[in-house]
Design a protein around this motif. Structure first.
Motif, PDB file in Angstrom:
ATOM      1  N   THR A  95       1.093  -1.171  -0.027  1.00  0.00           N
ATOM      2  CA  THR A  95      -0.265   0.443   0.396  1.00  0.00           C
ATOM      3  C   THR A  95       0.394   1.140  -0.133  1.00  0.00           C
ATOM      4  O   THR A  95       0.562   2.420  -0.573  1.00  0.00           O
ATOM      5  N   VAL A 120       0.401   4.080  -2.915  1.00  0.00           N
ATOM      6  CA  VAL A 120      -0.370   5.903  -2.757  1.00  0.00           C
ATOM      7  C   VAL A 120       0.852   6.136  -2.870  1.00  0.00           C
ATOM      8  O   VAL A 120       0.592   7.327  -3.487  1.00  0.00           O
ATOM      9  N   SER A 179     -10.132   6.316   3.145  1.00  0.00           N
ATOM     10  CA  SER A 179      -9.304   5.856   3.275  1.00  0.00           C
ATOM     11  C   SER A 179      -7.841   6.204   4.290  1.00  0.00           C
ATOM     12  O   SER A 179      -7.026   6.480   3.762  1.00  0.00           O
ATOM     13  N   HIS A 187      -6.310   4.969   6.338  1.00  0.00           N
ATOM     14  CA  HIS A 187      -5.731   4.198   6.631  1.00  0.00           C
ATOM     15  C   HIS A 187      -4.055   3.953   5.587  1.00  0.00           C
ATOM     16  O   HIS A 187      -3.048   3.766   5.332  1.00  0.00           O
ATOM     17  N   ARG A 188      -4.910   4.172   4.066  1.00  0.00           N
ATOM     18  CA  ARG A 188      -3.876   4.301   2.599  1.00  0.00           C
ATOM     19  C   ARG A 188      -2.834   5.225   2.883  1.00  0.00           C
ATOM     20  O   ARG A 188      -1.248   4.979   2.321  1.00  0.00           O
ATOM     21  N   TYR A 189      -3.369   6.538   3.185  1.00  0.00           N
ATOM     22  CA  TYR A 189      -2.659   7.597   3.564  1.00  0.00           C
ATOM     23  C   TYR A 189      -1.036   7.366   4.709  1.00  0.00           C
ATOM     24  O   TYR A 189       0.002   8.285   4.743  1.00  0.00           O
ATOM     25  N   LYS A 221      -0.142   4.634   6.096  1.00  0.00           N
ATOM     26  CA  LYS A 221       0.753   3.842   5.498  1.00  0.00           C
ATOM     27  C   LYS A 221       1.546   3.713   4.755  1.00  0.00           C
ATOM     28  O   LYS A 221       2.654   3.111   4.480  1.00  0.00           O
TER      29      LYS A 221
END
Length: 395
Positions: free
Chosen positions: A207, A211, A282, A284-286, A288
């Motif tokens: 991820t 990203v 989202s 959590h994506r950023y 990570k």
């Protein structure tokens, strides 16, 4: 239509049981998404649950996307801003709903919902009235407005039968400011409202690559990330000033700002190296994709996002204020600085930018603390136990 009291049958005994009606009253649809998804999912298994939320226009209705099936959403005109006529109408509408649906438990969060909801619930003779303090809007106010807002918190406490607080240092502050005696406040576990899903918020190299590619960020660049409401109270202007100094000093850094912007505190065009992402489900994506989490806030009830970032293995740089000092440990999971001090942000950022081993050490400690003390299941179980004990006490 909102749910009426329902009777269910216990398959083991064949006996009928009345499922109590529970109402959550809150001004922010974002808070419903951010804090209540796992709680609502658990509550609906034992209670008939309704969420009364400021969601009168379609755009806000669309934000309430994480309410599980079986939970009813009731839109209210209950905005954060003070509007005596609208607030009175909301109070009357809440009281009518509580009476018509024989609600036994009312839970409120956010200041306006607390005042309006607790008064309506007391007027409707709801036996269990629980308000959850998550920070005080009057912390940085002065004069008559500070006095007025503090007074409304005192009224909220008096109208409630239980007051939860999302951090131990916030309890200290409330007692110090004479809002109520310490005996009126309680904290679930180590603090926070919802805890963190440590499976969703976890380090993830794939991820991280995805990203960064989407945002045009190189693998070797250090990404400092802020997440929350983008405004002055969150310390965004100081963070931008500190970031500019880091760029001038020659550091290869990017600043990723995630969250809804208020009053356009970020200059346009965007400063060099700044990447903005609006409201997202989202986060959590950023996290990570980042290396250092920043929260230079002037006030926080707890700072749950620090735990979310920590669960993703990020060290933190944050203000030394109540609430934040519960969510992170200075010198263990990150570094604290004086609120409103860009130089302090720069000094702490340089320590972490220049020392990858220290970043890993703090990030690993933050991940372990999130797992051990702040899992969402732990907080949900504690909340269910507290509601059950309060109902038993009034039975």
């Amino acid at each position: 239509m909102p749910p009426q009291t329902k009777i269910s049958t216990d398959p083991a005994t064949g006996q009928n049981h009345v499922r109590p009606n529970v109402a959550l009253i809150i001004t922010s649809p974002f808070a419903v998404n951010g804090f209540w998804a796992s709680h609502l999912d658990a509550l609906r298994k034992f209670y008939n649950v309704s969420v009364l939320v400021n969601a009168v226009d379609q755009q806000l209705k669309d934000v309430v996307t994480k309410v599980p099936p079986g939970v009813t959403v009731i839109p209210l005109n209950l905005r954060r801003e003070i509007n005596p006529l609208d607030d009175l109408r909301a109070l009357l509408a809440i009281r009518r709903f509580l009476i018509d649906n024989n609600v036994l438990v009312v839970i409120t969060m956010t200041p306006k919902a607390g005042l309006t909801g607790m008064l309506a619930a007391r007027w409707a003779n709801v036996p269990v009235r629980m308000h959850w303090f998550t920070g005080q809007v009057w912390v940085n106010r002065t004069g008559w407005m500070r006095h007025l807002l503090k007074s409304t918190d005192r009224v909220t406490v008096r109208a409630s039968t239980a007051c939860l607080v999302d951090s131990h240092t916030q309890v200290d502050f409330l007692v110090q400011e004479n809002i109520a005696p310490r005996s009126r406040f309680e904290v679930l576990g180590s603090g926070s409202v919802s805890g963190v899903d440590c499976n969703k918020f976890a380090p993830d190299a794939e991820t991280r690559r995805e990203v960064r590619a989407e945002l045009g960020i190189g693998d070797e660049e250090i990404v400092m990330v802020f997440a929350g409401r983008v405004n002055r109270e969150k310390g965004v202007p100081e963070l931008l000033e500190a970031f500019a100094r880091l760029k001038t000093a020659g550091h290869r850094v990017r600043l990723l700002i995630v969250g809804p912007e208020e009053n356009q505190v970020v200059p346009r065009p965007l400063p060099d190296g700044v990447v903005m992402v609006g409201y997202t489900q989202s986060l959590h994506r950023y996290l990570k994709a980042s290396d250092i989490f920043c929260l230079p806030s002037h006030r926080e009830g707890f700072g749950l996002v620090l735990i979310e970032a920590g669960a993703c293995g990020l060290p933190a740089i944050a203000s030394r204020i109540y609430g934040i000092t519960d969510a992170m440990v200075d010198g263990v999971t990150g570094l604290l600085h004086t609120a409103g001090d860009p130089a302090g942000i720069v000094a702490n950022a340089e320590r972490l930018i220049e020392n990858p081993a220290l970043r890993r050490q703090f990030g690993n400690a933050a991940r372990a603390r999130a797992l051990n003390e702040f899992s969402s299941k732990r907080l949900t179980d504690l909340l269910l136990d507290r509601i059950a004990s309060l109902l038993k006490s009034v039975a």
